[in-house]
Design an enzyme around this catalytic site. Sequence first.
Site, mmCIF file in Angstrom:
data_model
loop_
_atom_site.group_PDB
_atom_site.id
_atom_site.type_symbol
_atom_site.label_atom_id
_atom_site.label_comp_id
_atom_site.label_asym_id
_atom_site.label_seq_id
_atom_site.Cartn_x
_atom_site.Cartn_y
_atom_site.Cartn_z
ATOM 1 C CD GLU A 61 -2.920 0.972 2.418
ATOM 2 O OE1 GLU A 61 -3.052 -0.111 3.022
ATOM 3 O OE2 GLU A 61 -3.536 2.008 2.731
ATOM 4 C CE LYS A 245 -5.943 -1.626 5.723
ATOM 5 N NZ LYS A 245 -5.044 -0.779 4.918
ATOM 6 C CG ASP A 261 1.494 -17.021 11.346
ATOM 7 O OD1 ASP A 261 0.651 -16.326 10.756
ATOM 8 O OD2 ASP A 261 1.319 -18.213 11.639
ATOM 9 C CG HIS A 359 -4.211 7.449 -0.176
ATOM 10 N ND1 HIS A 359 -3.472 6.832 0.800
ATOM 11 C CD2 HIS A 359 -4.781 6.455 -0.898
ATOM 12 C CE1 HIS A 359 -3.614 5.540 0.692
ATOM 13 N NE2 HIS A 359 -4.386 5.283 -0.332
HETATM 14 P P1 NAD Z 1 10.382 -23.379 15.075
HETATM 15 O O1 NAD Z 1 9.860 -24.595 15.707
HETATM 16 O O2 NAD Z 1 10.806 -23.427 13.642
HETATM 17 O O3 NAD Z 1 11.607 -22.819 15.913
HETATM 18 C C1 NAD Z 1 11.616 -22.741 17.274
HETATM 19 C C2 NAD Z 1 12.736 -23.630 17.755
HETATM 20 O O4 NAD Z 1 13.981 -22.984 17.574
HETATM 21 C C3 NAD Z 1 12.648 -23.921 19.235
HETATM 22 O O5 NAD Z 1 11.795 -25.004 19.500
HETATM 23 C C4 NAD Z 1 14.105 -24.201 19.594
HETATM 24 O O6 NAD Z 1 14.368 -25.558 19.380
HETATM 25 C C5 NAD Z 1 14.902 -23.446 18.544
HETATM 26 N N1 NAD Z 1 15.615 -22.276 19.097
HETATM 27 C C6 NAD Z 1 16.886 -21.914 18.806
HETATM 28 N N2 NAD Z 1 17.238 -20.801 19.468
HETATM 29 C C7 NAD Z 1 16.172 -20.429 20.201
HETATM 30 C C8 NAD Z 1 15.900 -19.319 21.077
HETATM 31 N N3 NAD Z 1 16.834 -18.408 21.357
HETATM 32 N N4 NAD Z 1 14.689 -19.224 21.633
HETATM 33 C C9 NAD Z 1 13.734 -20.129 21.357
HETATM 34 N N5 NAD Z 1 13.923 -21.196 20.546
HETATM 35 C C10 NAD Z 1 15.127 -21.338 19.954
HETATM 36 O O7 NAD Z 1 9.414 -22.119 15.175
HETATM 37 P P2 NAD Z 1 8.137 -21.801 16.031
HETATM 38 O O8 NAD Z 1 8.366 -20.441 16.567
HETATM 39 O O9 NAD Z 1 7.753 -22.873 16.959
HETATM 40 O O10 NAD Z 1 7.015 -21.816 14.925
HETATM 41 C C11 NAD Z 1 6.638 -20.726 14.201
HETATM 42 C C12 NAD Z 1 5.878 -21.220 12.985
HETATM 43 O O11 NAD Z 1 4.759 -22.006 13.375
HETATM 44 C C13 NAD Z 1 5.368 -20.100 12.184
HETATM 45 O O12 NAD Z 1 5.808 -20.258 10.862
HETATM 46 C C14 NAD Z 1 3.857 -20.267 12.246
HETATM 47 O O13 NAD Z 1 3.272 -19.873 11.034
HETATM 48 C C15 NAD Z 1 3.672 -21.717 12.514
HETATM 49 N N6 NAD Z 1 2.428 -22.165 13.150
HETATM 50 C C16 NAD Z 1 1.493 -21.299 13.636
HETATM 51 C C17 NAD Z 1 0.341 -21.773 14.220
HETATM 52 C C18 NAD Z 1 -0.655 -20.777 14.760
HETATM 53 O O14 NAD Z 1 -0.336 -19.616 14.884
HETATM 54 N N7 NAD Z 1 -1.882 -21.171 15.104
HETATM 55 C C19 NAD Z 1 0.119 -23.136 14.314
HETATM 56 C C20 NAD Z 1 1.100 -24.012 13.842
HETATM 57 C C21 NAD Z 1 2.256 -23.509 13.253
#
Ligand code: NAD
Length: 408
Positions: A61, A245, A261, A359
Amino acid sequence: MADWVQGDGQHLADVLDGGLSVAQADSMIENVVGVYGLPMGVATNFRINGKDYLIPMVVEEPSVVAAASNAAKLFRHGGGFQTQSDAPVMIGQIQVLEVEDLESAMQAVLDAKATLMAKADMVGGSIVRRGGGARDLTVRAIRESAVGSMLVVHLMMDVRDAMGANAINTAVEHIAPDIAELTGGRVHLRILSNLTDARKAKAWGTVPAGALHHDPSEAKRIIRGIVEASAFAEEDPYRATTHNKGVMNGIDAVVIATGNDWRAIEAGAHAFAARRGSYTSLSRFREDASGDLYAEIELPLAVGIVGGATRVHPTAQLALQLLGVQSAQELAEVIVAVGLAQNFAAVKALAGDGIQKGHMRLHAKQLALAAGAPVEMVAQVVDIMTREGQIRLERAKELVQQLSHTTE
Ligand code: NAD
Protein backbone atom coordinates in the site's frame (compact mmCIF):
# COMPACT_ATOMS: atom_id res chain seq x y z
CA MET A 1 25.88 -4.18 5.25
CA ALA A 2 27.23 -3.56 1.71
CA ASP A 3 29.21 -6.82 1.60
CA TRP A 4 26.52 -8.76 3.43
CA VAL A 5 26.57 -12.42 2.46
CA GLN A 6 24.02 -14.88 3.78
CA GLY A 7 24.97 -18.30 5.09
CA ASP A 8 24.36 -19.97 1.76
CA GLY A 9 26.36 -17.34 -0.13
CA GLN A 10 23.47 -15.18 -1.35
CA HIS A 11 24.66 -11.60 -1.86
CA LEU A 12 22.90 -8.46 -0.69
CA ALA A 13 21.83 -7.34 -4.18
CA ASP A 14 20.26 -10.75 -4.90
CA VAL A 15 18.47 -10.79 -1.58
CA LEU A 16 17.07 -7.30 -2.10
CA ASP A 17 15.99 -8.14 -5.65
CA GLY A 18 13.43 -10.81 -4.84
CA GLY A 19 15.18 -12.57 -1.98
CA LEU A 20 13.59 -15.94 -2.12
CA SER A 21 14.57 -18.37 -4.86
CA VAL A 22 12.05 -20.82 -6.28
CA ALA A 23 14.14 -23.64 -4.81
CA GLN A 24 13.94 -22.05 -1.34
CA ALA A 25 10.21 -21.43 -1.74
CA ASP A 26 9.78 -25.07 -2.72
CA SER A 27 11.22 -26.12 0.64
CA MET A 28 8.75 -23.87 2.50
CA ILE A 29 5.30 -24.79 1.15
CA GLU A 30 3.66 -27.28 -1.21
CA ASN A 31 2.92 -27.17 -4.96
CA VAL A 32 5.22 -24.19 -5.51
CA VAL A 33 5.00 -22.56 -8.93
CA GLY A 34 6.98 -19.39 -8.19
CA VAL A 35 7.59 -16.54 -5.76
CA TYR A 36 5.44 -13.44 -5.28
CA GLY A 37 7.24 -10.15 -4.79
CA LEU A 38 6.21 -7.29 -2.52
CA PRO A 39 7.96 -3.95 -2.01
CA MET A 40 10.25 -3.65 1.01
CA GLY A 41 10.91 -0.11 2.27
CA VAL A 42 12.75 1.26 5.28
CA ALA A 43 11.02 3.62 7.73
CA THR A 44 13.30 6.18 9.35
CA ASN A 45 13.33 8.49 12.41
CA PHE A 46 12.35 5.79 14.92
CA ARG A 47 13.76 6.24 18.41
CA ILE A 48 12.57 3.55 20.81
CA ASN A 49 13.72 3.51 24.45
CA GLY A 50 16.52 5.89 23.50
CA LYS A 51 17.83 3.67 20.68
CA ASP A 52 17.59 4.51 16.96
CA TYR A 53 16.17 1.91 14.59
CA LEU A 54 15.77 1.56 10.85
CA ILE A 55 12.51 -0.29 10.26
CA PRO A 56 12.13 -2.71 7.33
CA MET A 57 8.53 -2.73 6.11
CA VAL A 58 7.00 -5.04 3.51
CA VAL A 59 3.70 -3.66 2.22
CA GLU A 60 1.91 -3.12 -1.09
CA GLU A 61 0.00 0.00 0.00
CA PRO A 62 1.40 3.42 -0.96
CA SER A 63 2.14 6.01 1.76
CA VAL A 64 2.51 3.55 4.66
CA VAL A 65 6.31 3.81 4.91
CA ALA A 66 6.32 7.59 4.43
CA ALA A 67 3.57 8.06 7.02
CA ALA A 68 5.38 5.91 9.61
CA SER A 69 8.61 7.85 9.08
CA ASN A 70 6.86 11.23 9.38
CA ALA A 71 5.04 10.16 12.52
CA ALA A 72 8.24 8.82 14.10
CA LYS A 73 9.86 12.21 13.46
CA LEU A 74 7.09 13.97 15.42
CA PHE A 75 7.34 11.51 18.34
CA ARG A 76 11.11 12.00 18.24
CA HIS A 77 10.53 15.63 19.25
CA GLY A 78 8.99 14.22 22.43
CA GLY A 79 11.90 11.84 23.09
CA GLY A 80 10.67 8.97 20.91
CA PHE A 81 8.69 5.92 21.95
CA GLN A 82 8.84 4.11 25.26
CA THR A 83 7.92 0.43 25.31
CA GLN A 84 7.38 -2.50 27.61
CA SER A 85 6.53 -6.15 27.01
CA ASP A 86 5.52 -9.31 28.83
CA ALA A 87 7.83 -12.32 28.89
CA PRO A 88 7.33 -14.42 25.72
CA VAL A 89 4.70 -16.71 27.23
CA MET A 90 2.46 -18.70 24.89
CA ILE A 91 -0.81 -20.39 25.84
CA GLY A 92 -1.54 -23.97 24.77
CA GLN A 93 -5.08 -25.33 25.10
CA ILE A 94 -6.35 -28.84 25.82
CA GLN A 95 -10.06 -29.52 25.32
CA VAL A 96 -11.49 -32.29 27.54
CA LEU A 97 -14.93 -33.74 26.79
CA GLU A 98 -17.15 -36.31 28.54
CA VAL A 99 -16.01 -35.41 32.07
CA GLU A 100 -18.43 -36.80 34.64
CA ASP A 101 -17.58 -34.62 37.61
CA LEU A 102 -16.25 -31.24 36.48
CA GLU A 103 -15.31 -29.98 39.96
CA SER A 104 -13.27 -32.98 41.07
CA ALA A 105 -11.64 -33.26 37.62
CA MET A 106 -10.53 -29.61 37.81
CA GLN A 107 -9.15 -30.18 41.29
CA ALA A 108 -7.25 -33.28 40.13
CA VAL A 109 -5.61 -31.26 37.33
CA LEU A 110 -4.67 -28.45 39.72
CA ASP A 111 -3.25 -30.94 42.26
CA ALA A 112 -1.01 -32.36 39.52
CA LYS A 113 0.06 -28.94 38.23
CA ALA A 114 3.75 -29.20 39.20
CA THR A 115 4.09 -32.70 37.70
CA LEU A 116 2.33 -31.64 34.49
CA MET A 117 4.56 -28.58 34.10
CA ALA A 118 7.69 -30.64 34.68
CA LYS A 119 6.47 -33.13 32.07
CA ALA A 120 5.89 -30.28 29.57
CA ASP A 121 9.46 -29.11 30.18
CA MET A 122 10.74 -32.57 29.24
CA VAL A 123 9.87 -31.86 25.58
CA GLY A 124 10.90 -28.17 25.70
CA GLY A 125 14.36 -28.95 24.31
CA SER A 126 16.63 -25.97 23.74
CA ILE A 127 13.92 -23.55 24.88
CA VAL A 128 14.21 -24.94 28.44
CA ARG A 129 18.02 -24.87 28.23
CA ARG A 130 17.72 -21.19 27.31
CA GLY A 131 15.71 -20.41 30.43
CA GLY A 132 12.20 -20.90 28.97
CA GLY A 133 9.66 -23.59 29.80
CA ALA A 134 6.32 -24.09 31.54
CA ARG A 135 5.23 -21.13 33.68
CA ASP A 136 1.69 -21.96 34.75
CA LEU A 137 -1.23 -24.30 34.22
CA THR A 138 -4.91 -23.43 34.71
CA VAL A 139 -8.21 -25.20 34.14
CA ARG A 140 -11.75 -23.94 33.69
CA ALA A 141 -15.12 -25.40 32.84
CA ILE A 142 -17.41 -24.54 29.96
CA ARG A 143 -20.67 -25.80 31.43
CA GLU A 144 -22.87 -25.56 28.37
CA SER A 145 -22.10 -25.84 24.67
CA ALA A 146 -23.48 -27.49 21.53
CA VAL A 147 -21.86 -30.75 22.69
CA GLY A 148 -22.46 -30.44 26.44
CA SER A 149 -19.94 -29.46 29.10
CA MET A 150 -16.16 -29.52 28.72
CA LEU A 151 -12.96 -28.60 30.53
CA VAL A 152 -10.29 -26.35 29.05
CA VAL A 153 -6.73 -26.67 30.33
CA HIS A 154 -4.27 -23.85 29.59
CA LEU A 155 -0.53 -24.48 29.68
CA MET A 156 1.55 -21.29 29.80
CA MET A 157 5.05 -21.66 28.42
CA ASP A 158 7.91 -19.20 27.98
CA VAL A 159 9.24 -19.85 24.45
CA ARG A 160 12.16 -17.38 24.59
CA ASP A 161 13.01 -16.01 21.11
CA ALA A 162 10.66 -18.20 19.07
CA MET A 163 7.08 -17.50 18.03
CA GLY A 164 6.70 -20.81 19.76
CA ALA A 165 3.86 -22.56 17.93
CA ASN A 166 5.78 -25.81 17.63
CA ALA A 167 7.09 -25.81 21.18
CA ILE A 168 3.71 -25.17 22.81
CA ASN A 169 1.88 -27.59 20.50
CA THR A 170 4.42 -30.31 21.30
CA ALA A 171 4.07 -29.63 25.03
CA VAL A 172 0.25 -29.82 25.11
CA GLU A 173 0.26 -32.98 23.00
CA HIS A 174 2.78 -34.48 25.43
CA ILE A 175 0.75 -33.83 28.59
CA ALA A 176 -2.65 -34.59 27.02
CA PRO A 177 -2.72 -38.32 28.00
CA ASP A 178 -2.08 -37.34 31.65
CA ILE A 179 -4.95 -34.84 31.47
CA ALA A 180 -7.24 -37.56 30.13
CA GLU A 181 -6.25 -39.86 32.96
CA LEU A 182 -6.60 -37.21 35.68
CA THR A 183 -10.04 -36.04 34.51
CA GLY A 184 -11.46 -39.37 33.33
CA GLY A 185 -12.54 -37.47 30.20
CA ARG A 186 -11.72 -37.62 26.52
CA VAL A 187 -9.03 -35.21 25.33
CA HIS A 188 -9.88 -33.64 21.99
CA LEU A 189 -8.06 -30.52 20.64
CA ARG A 190 -4.48 -29.76 21.73
CA ILE A 191 -3.26 -26.54 20.16
CA LEU A 192 -1.89 -23.09 20.94
CA SER A 193 -4.20 -20.10 21.30
CA ASN A 194 -3.52 -17.14 19.03
CA LEU A 195 -5.04 -14.89 21.68
CA THR A 196 -1.56 -14.56 23.19
CA ASP A 197 -2.63 -12.16 25.92
CA ALA A 198 0.14 -13.34 28.24
CA ARG A 199 2.57 -11.97 25.64
CA LYS A 200 1.58 -8.35 25.13
CA ALA A 201 3.69 -5.40 24.06
CA LYS A 202 2.89 -1.77 24.75
CA ALA A 203 4.23 1.53 23.48
CA TRP A 204 3.60 5.12 24.44
CA GLY A 205 4.95 8.49 23.51
CA THR A 206 4.32 12.22 23.37
CA VAL A 207 4.19 14.60 20.46
CA PRO A 208 4.87 18.11 21.75
CA ALA A 209 2.23 20.64 20.66
CA GLY A 210 5.02 22.77 19.18
CA ALA A 211 6.02 19.92 16.86
CA LEU A 212 2.47 19.73 15.49
CA HIS A 213 2.21 23.44 14.63
CA HIS A 214 4.20 26.60 15.31
CA ASP A 215 0.97 28.45 16.11
CA PRO A 216 -0.16 27.25 19.60
CA SER A 217 -3.87 27.68 18.88
CA GLU A 218 -3.54 25.68 15.64
CA ALA A 219 -1.58 22.97 17.53
CA LYS A 220 -4.34 22.86 20.16
CA ARG A 221 -6.94 22.44 17.39
CA ILE A 222 -4.96 19.52 15.87
CA ILE A 223 -4.62 17.79 19.25
CA ARG A 224 -8.32 18.27 19.96
CA GLY A 225 -9.13 16.73 16.56
CA ILE A 226 -6.94 13.68 17.23
CA VAL A 227 -8.43 13.15 20.70
CA GLU A 228 -11.95 13.40 19.25
CA ALA A 229 -11.05 10.79 16.60
CA SER A 230 -9.65 8.54 19.34
CA ALA A 231 -12.84 8.82 21.41
CA PHE A 232 -14.88 7.82 18.33
CA ALA A 233 -12.76 4.66 17.84
CA GLU A 234 -12.85 3.81 21.56
CA GLU A 235 -16.67 3.79 21.54
CA ASP A 236 -17.68 2.61 18.07
CA PRO A 237 -16.74 -0.79 16.57
CA TYR A 238 -17.24 0.41 12.98
CA ARG A 239 -14.69 3.17 13.49
CA ALA A 240 -12.46 0.99 15.74
CA THR A 241 -12.09 -1.59 12.95
CA THR A 242 -10.71 1.00 10.55
CA HIS A 243 -8.65 2.65 13.28
CA ASN A 244 -7.07 -0.73 14.06
CA LYS A 245 -6.56 -1.44 10.36
CA GLY A 246 -4.32 1.62 10.40
CA VAL A 247 -2.42 0.16 13.36
CA MET A 248 -1.99 -3.13 11.48
CA ASN A 249 -0.69 -1.33 8.36
CA GLY A 250 2.45 -0.72 10.37
CA ILE A 251 2.49 -3.89 12.42
CA ASP A 252 1.90 -6.34 9.56
CA ALA A 253 4.55 -4.65 7.40
CA VAL A 254 7.28 -5.35 9.98
CA VAL A 255 5.85 -8.76 10.88
CA ILE A 256 6.02 -9.78 7.21
CA ALA A 257 9.46 -8.22 6.66
CA THR A 258 10.85 -10.30 9.53
CA GLY A 259 9.27 -13.56 8.30
CA ASN A 260 6.72 -13.78 11.08
CA ASP A 261 3.16 -15.13 10.92
CA TRP A 262 0.90 -12.14 10.24
CA ARG A 263 -2.33 -14.19 10.38
CA ALA A 264 -1.45 -15.16 13.95
CA ILE A 265 -0.75 -11.51 14.84
CA GLU A 266 -3.95 -10.29 13.16
CA ALA A 267 -6.10 -12.93 14.88
CA GLY A 268 -4.62 -12.09 18.28
CA ALA A 269 -4.88 -8.33 17.83
CA HIS A 270 -8.56 -8.30 16.92
CA ALA A 271 -9.55 -10.82 19.59
CA PHE A 272 -7.73 -8.64 22.13
CA ALA A 273 -9.55 -5.56 20.82
CA ALA A 274 -12.84 -7.35 21.61
CA ARG A 275 -11.73 -8.66 25.02
CA ARG A 276 -14.31 -6.60 26.96
CA GLY A 277 -17.17 -7.97 24.88
CA SER A 278 -17.32 -5.05 22.48
CA TYR A 279 -14.71 -4.33 19.80
CA THR A 280 -12.65 -1.23 20.57
CA SER A 281 -9.48 0.59 19.52
CA LEU A 282 -6.04 -0.83 20.35
CA SER A 283 -4.67 2.67 20.98
CA ARG A 284 -5.78 5.90 22.59
CA PHE A 285 -4.82 9.54 22.33
CA ARG A 286 -5.17 12.22 24.98
CA GLU A 287 -4.06 15.78 25.64
CA ASP A 288 -1.67 15.68 28.60
CA ALA A 289 -1.31 18.19 31.44
CA SER A 290 1.27 20.21 29.46
CA GLY A 291 -1.05 20.50 26.46
CA ASP A 292 0.96 17.98 24.40
CA LEU A 293 -0.44 14.90 22.66
CA TYR A 294 0.01 11.62 24.56
CA ALA A 295 -0.50 8.32 22.70
CA GLU A 296 -0.47 4.71 23.86
CA ILE A 297 -1.13 1.27 22.47
CA GLU A 298 -1.14 -2.32 23.71
CA LEU A 299 -1.74 -5.66 21.99
CA PRO A 300 -0.57 -9.28 22.03
CA LEU A 301 2.48 -9.79 19.80
CA ALA A 302 3.78 -13.32 19.43
CA VAL A 303 6.75 -12.82 17.12
CA GLY A 304 10.06 -14.64 16.92
CA ILE A 305 13.59 -14.01 15.73
CA VAL A 306 14.33 -17.73 15.34
CA GLY A 307 12.34 -20.51 13.73
CA GLY A 308 9.57 -20.47 11.13
CA ALA A 309 10.30 -18.36 8.05
CA THR A 310 12.58 -15.99 10.00
CA ARG A 311 15.42 -18.48 9.48
CA VAL A 312 14.53 -19.68 5.99
CA HIS A 313 13.70 -16.45 4.17
CA PRO A 314 16.87 -14.56 3.18
CA THR A 315 15.10 -11.16 3.16
CA ALA A 316 13.69 -11.83 6.62
CA GLN A 317 17.21 -12.52 7.83
CA LEU A 318 18.37 -9.26 6.29
CA ALA A 319 15.44 -7.38 7.86
CA LEU A 320 16.30 -8.76 11.32
CA GLN A 321 19.92 -7.74 10.83
CA LEU A 322 18.89 -4.24 9.75
CA LEU A 323 16.74 -3.90 12.87
CA GLY A 324 19.53 -5.22 15.06
CA VAL A 325 17.11 -6.68 17.61
CA GLN A 326 18.58 -9.12 20.12
CA SER A 327 15.43 -10.88 21.35
CA ALA A 328 11.84 -11.69 20.41
CA GLN A 329 10.71 -9.23 23.10
CA GLU A 330 12.76 -6.41 21.59
CA LEU A 331 11.25 -7.18 18.17
CA ALA A 332 7.72 -7.09 19.65
CA GLU A 333 8.47 -3.72 21.26
CA VAL A 334 9.74 -2.26 17.98
CA ILE A 335 6.67 -3.57 16.17
CA VAL A 336 4.19 -2.12 18.66
CA ALA A 337 5.90 1.29 18.39
CA VAL A 338 5.58 1.14 14.60
CA GLY A 339 1.88 0.32 15.04
CA LEU A 340 1.42 3.43 17.18
CA ALA A 341 3.33 5.64 14.73
CA GLN A 342 1.28 4.36 11.79
CA ASN A 343 -1.97 4.82 13.65
CA PHE A 344 -1.05 8.35 14.72
CA ALA A 345 -0.21 9.28 11.12
CA ALA A 346 -3.59 8.09 9.85
CA VAL A 347 -5.59 9.69 12.67
CA LYS A 348 -3.73 12.99 12.31
CA ALA A 349 -4.40 13.05 8.57
CA LEU A 350 -8.08 12.16 9.05
CA ALA A 351 -8.53 14.76 11.76
CA GLY A 352 -6.86 17.35 9.51
CA ASP A 353 -7.25 17.58 5.74
CA GLY A 354 -8.45 13.99 5.33
CA ILE A 355 -6.24 11.32 3.81
CA GLN A 356 -7.20 11.64 0.18
CA LYS A 357 -5.00 14.65 -0.60
CA GLY A 358 -1.68 12.89 0.00
CA HIS A 359 -3.03 9.51 -0.98
CA MET A 360 -4.32 10.60 -4.36
CA ARG A 361 -0.86 11.68 -5.56
CA LEU A 362 0.46 8.22 -4.77
CA HIS A 363 -2.61 6.69 -6.38
CA ALA A 364 -1.97 8.85 -9.47
CA LYS A 365 1.57 7.48 -9.60
CA GLN A 366 0.27 3.93 -9.61
CA LEU A 367 -2.24 4.81 -12.35
CA ALA A 368 0.48 6.43 -14.47
CA LEU A 369 2.57 3.25 -14.22
CA ALA A 370 -0.47 1.08 -14.94
CA ALA A 371 -1.18 3.22 -18.03
CA GLY A 372 2.28 2.33 -19.32
CA ALA A 373 4.11 5.59 -18.54
CA PRO A 374 7.88 5.13 -18.70
CA VAL A 375 9.54 5.93 -15.36
CA GLU A 376 10.81 9.33 -16.60
CA MET A 377 7.26 10.37 -17.59
CA VAL A 378 5.50 9.37 -14.37
CA ALA A 379 5.99 12.67 -12.50
CA GLN A 380 4.61 14.68 -15.41
CA VAL A 381 1.51 12.50 -15.74
CA VAL A 382 0.95 12.71 -11.97
CA ASP A 383 1.32 16.52 -12.01
CA ILE A 384 -1.21 16.97 -14.78
CA MET A 385 -3.79 14.58 -13.30
CA THR A 386 -3.44 16.15 -9.84
CA ARG A 387 -3.76 19.68 -11.23
CA GLU A 388 -6.83 18.73 -13.25
CA GLY A 389 -8.32 16.79 -10.31
CA GLN A 390 -8.86 13.89 -12.74
CA ILE A 391 -7.09 10.90 -11.23
CA ARG A 392 -8.40 8.13 -13.46
CA LEU A 393 -6.78 5.34 -15.48
CA GLU A 394 -8.42 6.53 -18.71
CA ARG A 395 -6.96 10.01 -18.28
CA ALA A 396 -3.54 8.53 -17.45
CA LYS A 397 -3.65 6.51 -20.68
CA GLU A 398 -4.59 9.61 -22.73
CA LEU A 399 -1.75 11.58 -21.17
CA VAL A 400 0.79 8.82 -21.75
CA GLN A 401 -0.23 8.76 -25.41
CA GLN A 402 -0.09 12.55 -25.79
CA LEU A 403 3.23 12.91 -23.99
CA SER A 404 4.76 10.01 -25.94
CA HIS A 405 3.89 11.82 -29.19
CA THR A 406 5.35 15.11 -28.04
CA THR A 407 8.65 13.50 -27.07
CA GLU A 408 8.98 11.50 -30.33
P1 NAD B 1 10.38 -23.38 15.07
O1 NAD B 1 9.86 -24.60 15.71
O2 NAD B 1 10.81 -23.43 13.64
O3 NAD B 1 11.61 -22.82 15.91
C1 NAD B 1 11.62 -22.74 17.27
C2 NAD B 1 12.74 -23.63 17.75
O4 NAD B 1 13.98 -22.98 17.57
C3 NAD B 1 12.65 -23.92 19.23
O5 NAD B 1 11.79 -25.00 19.50
C4 NAD B 1 14.11 -24.20 19.59
O6 NAD B 1 14.37 -25.56 19.38
C5 NAD B 1 14.90 -23.45 18.54
N1 NAD B 1 15.62 -22.28 19.10
C6 NAD B 1 16.89 -21.91 18.81
N2 NAD B 1 17.24 -20.80 19.47
C7 NAD B 1 16.17 -20.43 20.20
C8 NAD B 1 15.90 -19.32 21.08
N3 NAD B 1 16.83 -18.41 21.36
N4 NAD B 1 14.69 -19.22 21.63
C9 NAD B 1 13.73 -20.13 21.36
N5 NAD B 1 13.92 -21.20 20.55
C10 NAD B 1 15.13 -21.34 19.95
O7 NAD B 1 9.41 -22.12 15.18
P2 NAD B 1 8.14 -21.80 16.03
O8 NAD B 1 8.37 -20.44 16.57
O9 NAD B 1 7.75 -22.87 16.96
O10 NAD B 1 7.01 -21.82 14.92
C11 NAD B 1 6.64 -20.73 14.20
C12 NAD B 1 5.88 -21.22 12.99
O11 NAD B 1 4.76 -22.01 13.38
C13 NAD B 1 5.37 -20.10 12.18
O12 NAD B 1 5.81 -20.26 10.86
C14 NAD B 1 3.86 -20.27 12.25
O13 NAD B 1 3.27 -19.87 11.03
C15 NAD B 1 3.67 -21.72 12.51
N6 NAD B 1 2.43 -22.16 13.15
C16 NAD B 1 1.49 -21.30 13.64
C17 NAD B 1 0.34 -21.77 14.22
C18 NAD B 1 -0.66 -20.78 14.76
O14 NAD B 1 -0.34 -19.62 14.88
N7 NAD B 1 -1.88 -21.17 15.10
C19 NAD B 1 0.12 -23.14 14.31
C20 NAD B 1 1.10 -24.01 13.84
C21 NAD B 1 2.26 -23.51 13.25
